[in-house]
Design an enzyme around this catalytic site. Structure first.
Site, short mmCIF file in Angstrom:
data_model
loop_
_atom_site.label_atom_id
_atom_site.label_comp_id
_atom_site.label_asym_id
_atom_site.label_seq_id
_atom_site.Cartn_x
_atom_site.Cartn_y
_atom_site.Cartn_z
N ASP A 17 42.66 50.83 34.12
CA ASP A 17 41.32 49.44 34.61
C ASP A 17 42.16 48.96 35.66
OD1 ASP A 17 40.21 47.71 33.79
OD2 ASP A 17 40.64 46.25 33.09
N GLU A 92 31.61 47.50 41.30
CA GLU A 92 31.45 46.16 40.91
C GLU A 92 30.53 45.81 41.68
OE1 GLU A 92 31.71 42.48 37.95
OE2 GLU A 92 33.24 43.73 37.93
N THR A 152 28.83 45.62 32.23
CA THR A 152 30.73 43.84 31.87
C THR A 152 30.32 42.81 31.86
OG1 THR A 152 33.19 43.80 33.00
CG2 THR A 152 30.51 43.34 34.12
N PHE A 174 34.15 42.60 26.28
CA PHE A 174 35.87 42.23 26.18
C PHE A 174 36.82 41.94 25.84
CE2 PHE A 174 36.13 41.48 31.12
CZ PHE A 174 35.38 41.71 31.61
#
Length: 315
Positions: A17, A92, A152, A174
């Site tokens: 990440d 993204e 996401t 998350f």
């Protein structure tokens, strides 16, 4: 005895990440994920100066050169990452498009075009999109075009259900941000499998497996290694360099977590738009964290654009 990181790799695919190329080089993940905050962090480092300058040069004269330079930088960084990982890089879509299905589709297609122009085939890229109703519907259409997606900012079970029904390739629930909300709300800490973020991912994972959805579950946004260890056996986990390093130096054998292997108690349910919106709205944590996450990513996108704008003026 192996390190915990080595042990974790036996049961779960490890994803970095980060947008830090050197960290990816050190930890050898299968995939890597980026987001506007990580892009901004990379852009502030001198190691990426040449990449930024090239992005500005390539976008000069465009309709919106700064926005195009941001996309060029994202793709340039992603292209370098694909040279270091055997799998995929997630890039993204602008968070400001989270409630605009058509604009999300346009941005996603353009990102893939840029990757293909750079010699990176679409099977090496996941387009990251916020898990709003509009984002999920855009992802459903993109998947049919062979553009696979990573949904996401996922906090509610309703989001996970809608993503699975849309046939998206991968979701990123998350963990850490859910943990943050409940820690603040209840005024106490949580450990291991009692962690609400861990429980949320485990519930989704069990539901997907029991009802035979192919969508990959990738836990994200970890605050500590205990959360990671509690999700050993999940399809994938995307982990920051700091926590990867911590796992690499700690020794121990990890086994698949029992919380993932229990049967799901959730019956199969397909959500239409109104049912989705109501179910998501009923989850106060998810409603707040989704809105907060979109605002935060949008703010960092604006900061990245401002950094590029100032750089173009100074050039």
């Amino acid at each position: 005895m192996p390190s915990k990181l080595e042990s974790l790799r036996k049961h779960t695919q490890i994803v970095a990440d980060t947008g830090d190329i050197e960290a990816i080089r050190v930890h050898h993940p299968v995939d890597a994920t980026t987001n506007p905050s990580l892009m901004l962090k990379a852009a502030q480092q001198s190691a990426y100066s040449e990449m930024l300058d090239q992005a500005l040069k390539a976008s000069a004269g465009g309709f919106d050169p700064v926005a195009e330079a941001c996309d060029s930088f994202a793709v340039a960084l992603g292209t370098e990452i694909t040279k270091l990982v055997p799998g995929r890089v997630s890039t993204e879509v602008d968070a400001r498009l989270s409630f605009d299905r058509a604009a999300t589709l346009g941005k996603a297609r353009r990102l893939i075009e840029r990757y293909e122009e750079a010699g990176v085939t679409r099977d090496r890229v996941l387009v990251k999109i916020a898990s709003t109703w509009e984002g999920i519907q855009a992802a459903a259409e993109l998947e049919k075009e062979g553009i696979q997606c990573n949904l996401t900012l996922l906090f509610s079970f309703a989001q996970a259900q809608a993503c699975a029904d849309a046939g998206v390739y991968l979701i990123s629930p998350f963990v850490g941000r859910i943990y943050d909300w409940y820690k603040k709300s209840e005024g106490r800490d949580f450990q291991g499998v009692e962690d609400p973020g861990v429980q949320s991912v485990a519930r989704i994972y069990r539901y997907y497996k029991q009802h035979q959805y192919a969508t990959v579950v990738m836990g994200a946004s970890f605050r500590n290694t205990g959360q990671i260890e509690a999700l050993t056996g999940c399809d994938r986990l995307t982990i920051s360099p700091a926590l990867l390093q911590q796992l690499a130096v700690e020794q121990g054998e990890l086994q698949p977590s029992e919380i993932l292997t229990q049967p799901s108690s959730d019956p199969l349910e397909r959500l239409d738009e109104s049912t989705f919106r109501w179910a998501h709205n009923e989850d106060a944590m998810a409603t707040e964290k989704l809105a907060e996450g979109i605002r935060a990513f949008a703010a960092d996108q604006v900061k990245l654009e401002e950094l590029l704008r100032m750089r173009s003026v100074q050039a």
